[in-house]
Write a protein that holds these residues in place. Structure first.
Motif, PDB file in Angstrom:
ATOM      1  N   PRO A 189     -17.534 -37.192  19.817  1.00  0.00           N
ATOM      2  CA  PRO A 189     -16.412 -36.281  20.052  1.00  0.00           C
ATOM      3  C   PRO A 189     -15.470 -36.113  18.858  1.00  0.00           C
ATOM      4  O   PRO A 189     -14.785 -35.102  18.765  1.00  0.00           O
ATOM      5  N   ASP A 190     -15.461 -37.080  17.945  1.00  0.00           N
ATOM      6  CA  ASP A 190     -14.577 -36.954  16.796  1.00  0.00           C
ATOM      7  C   ASP A 190     -15.283 -36.391  15.561  1.00  0.00           C
ATOM      8  O   ASP A 190     -14.725 -36.379  14.468  1.00  0.00           O
ATOM      9  N   ALA A 191     -16.503 -35.894  15.723  1.00  0.00           N
ATOM     10  CA  ALA A 191     -17.226 -35.300  14.592  1.00  0.00           C
ATOM     11  C   ALA A 191     -16.422 -34.128  14.025  1.00  0.00           C
ATOM     12  O   ALA A 191     -15.776 -33.388  14.771  1.00  0.00           O
ATOM     13  N   ALA A 192     -16.468 -33.977  12.717  1.00  0.00           N
ATOM     14  CA  ALA A 192     -15.869 -32.804  12.089  1.00  0.00           C
ATOM     15  C   ALA A 192     -16.812 -31.632  12.324  1.00  0.00           C
ATOM     16  O   ALA A 192     -18.017 -31.749  12.098  1.00  0.00           O
ATOM     17  N   VAL A 193     -16.282 -30.523  12.785  1.00  0.00           N
ATOM     18  CA  VAL A 193     -17.100 -29.353  13.112  1.00  0.00           C
ATOM     19  C   VAL A 193     -16.517 -28.136  12.419  1.00  0.00           C
ATOM     20  O   VAL A 193     -15.313 -27.900  12.462  1.00  0.00           O
ATOM     21  N   ASP A 194     -17.376 -27.384  11.767  1.00  0.00           N
ATOM     22  CA  ASP A 194     -16.992 -26.107  11.180  1.00  0.00           C
ATOM     23  C   ASP A 194     -17.956 -25.064  11.743  1.00  0.00           C
ATOM     24  O   ASP A 194     -19.115 -25.003  11.344  1.00  0.00           O
ATOM     25  N   ARG A 195     -17.475 -24.270  12.674  1.00  0.00           N
ATOM     26  CA  ARG A 195     -18.342 -23.295  13.342  1.00  0.00           C
ATOM     27  C   ARG A 195     -18.756 -22.167  12.403  1.00  0.00           C
ATOM     28  O   ARG A 195     -19.826 -21.605  12.573  1.00  0.00           O
ATOM     29  N   THR A 196     -17.934 -21.829  11.432  1.00  0.00           N
ATOM     30  CA  THR A 196     -18.328 -20.804  10.468  1.00  0.00           C
ATOM     31  C   THR A 196     -19.492 -21.294   9.623  1.00  0.00           C
ATOM     32  O   THR A 196     -20.468 -20.574   9.408  1.00  0.00           O
ATOM     33  N   ALA A 197     -19.406 -22.533   9.147  1.00  0.00           N
ATOM     34  CA  ALA A 197     -20.472 -23.123   8.326  1.00  0.00           C
ATOM     35  C   ALA A 197     -21.670 -23.557   9.158  1.00  0.00           C
ATOM     36  O   ALA A 197     -22.719 -23.879   8.603  1.00  0.00           O
ATOM     37  N   ARG A 198     -21.503 -23.589  10.477  1.00  0.00           N
ATOM     38  CA  ARG A 198     -22.545 -24.079  11.398  1.00  0.00           C
ATOM     39  C   ARG A 198     -22.931 -25.502  11.036  1.00  0.00           C
ATOM     40  O   ARG A 198     -24.096 -25.860  10.976  1.00  0.00           O
ATOM     41  N   LEU A 199     -21.905 -26.344  10.802  1.00  0.00           N
ATOM     42  CA  LEU A 199     -22.119 -27.695  10.321  1.00  0.00           C
ATOM     43  C   LEU A 199     -21.226 -28.673  11.072  1.00  0.00           C
ATOM     44  O   LEU A 199     -20.086 -28.351  11.401  1.00  0.00           O
ATOM     45  N   ALA A 200     -21.770 -29.856  11.313  1.00  0.00           N
ATOM     46  CA  ALA A 200     -20.981 -30.967  11.844  1.00  0.00           C
ATOM     47  C   ALA A 200     -21.218 -32.169  10.945  1.00  0.00           C
ATOM     48  O   ALA A 200     -22.298 -32.316  10.357  1.00  0.00           O
ATOM     49  N   ALA A 201     -20.202 -33.014  10.816  1.00  0.00           N
ATOM     50  CA  ALA A 201     -20.318 -34.224  10.003  1.00  0.00           C
ATOM     51  C   ALA A 201     -19.732 -35.389  10.777  1.00  0.00           C
ATOM     52  O   ALA A 201     -18.718 -35.252  11.463  1.00  0.00           O
TER      53      ALA A 201
END
Length: 191
Positions: A73-85
């Motif tokens: 749940p605390d993953a960094a998410v960037d929906r524009t980049a379609r990436l999670a870290a």
């Protein structure tokens, strides 16, 4: 009990130690359920190992991102980049600065993916947007930034015009499948 990842993925937890950079999970051809199982495996490994090396989940659909954040749940998410870290914070930057340059707003998803990947690989990284060759003055006004960067990643159409104008240590990253292509998908090029 059978391993739920058998036949799906063999995760390389040792890649960071061997290669100096973590494994990235390409989500595009995986189901959200498979991505969720992989995220669970990483969560368990991080709890066991105490590692803070980030894992990137790339080319994520909204459903992939939902599956990841259900487990992390605390993953960094960037929906524009379609990436999670995850873990969500990138490491402290070292080495030369990276500058990601994108020609136009339509190139932004790929440019943000490059930006975040570079940051999570431990580089200080900046993003310059909307400096395509149609408005050449915009990229020329960024000359100081370009010269100060150790490397420049150019995200633009497949013809390579912006990368040729930038003229420093460049990685050209074509972003479209059919951008400016000639008939039959062929492009003109010098020999």
């Amino acid at each position: 009990m059978a391993d739920p990842l058998d036949g799906i993925a063999e995760i390389d937890f040792g890649r960071g130690a061997r290669r100096g950079y973590p494994e990235a999970v390409l989500c595009a051809s995986k189901t959200p359920e498979q991505v969720g199982l992989i995220a669970e495996r990483y969560r368990g490994w991080y709890a066991e190992s105490g590692s803070d090396q980030p894992t990137l989940f790339t080319r994520c659909s909204p459903e992939h991102l939902d599956a990841i954040t259900a487990v992390l749940p605390d993953a960094a998410v960037d929906r524009t980049a379609r990436l999670a870290a995850w873990p969500p914070l990138p490491p402290e930057p070292t080495g030369d600065k990276v500058l990601v340059v994108c020609a136009g707003t339509s190139d932004l998803p790929v440019a943000r993916e490059a930006l975040l990947t570079s940051r999570y690989l431990g580089r200080e990284t900046d993003l310059v947007v909307d400096v395509g060759v149609a408005g050449l003055h915009r990229i020329l006004n960024r000359r100081d930034q370009l010269d100060a960067a150790g490397v420049v990643v150019v995200c633009a159409g497949m013809e390579g015009a912006l990368a040729s104008v930038v003229g420093v240590a460049v990685f050209g990253l074509p972003v479209g499948e059919k951008t400016y292509l000639w008939p039959e998908g062929k492009m003109p090029h010098a020999q």
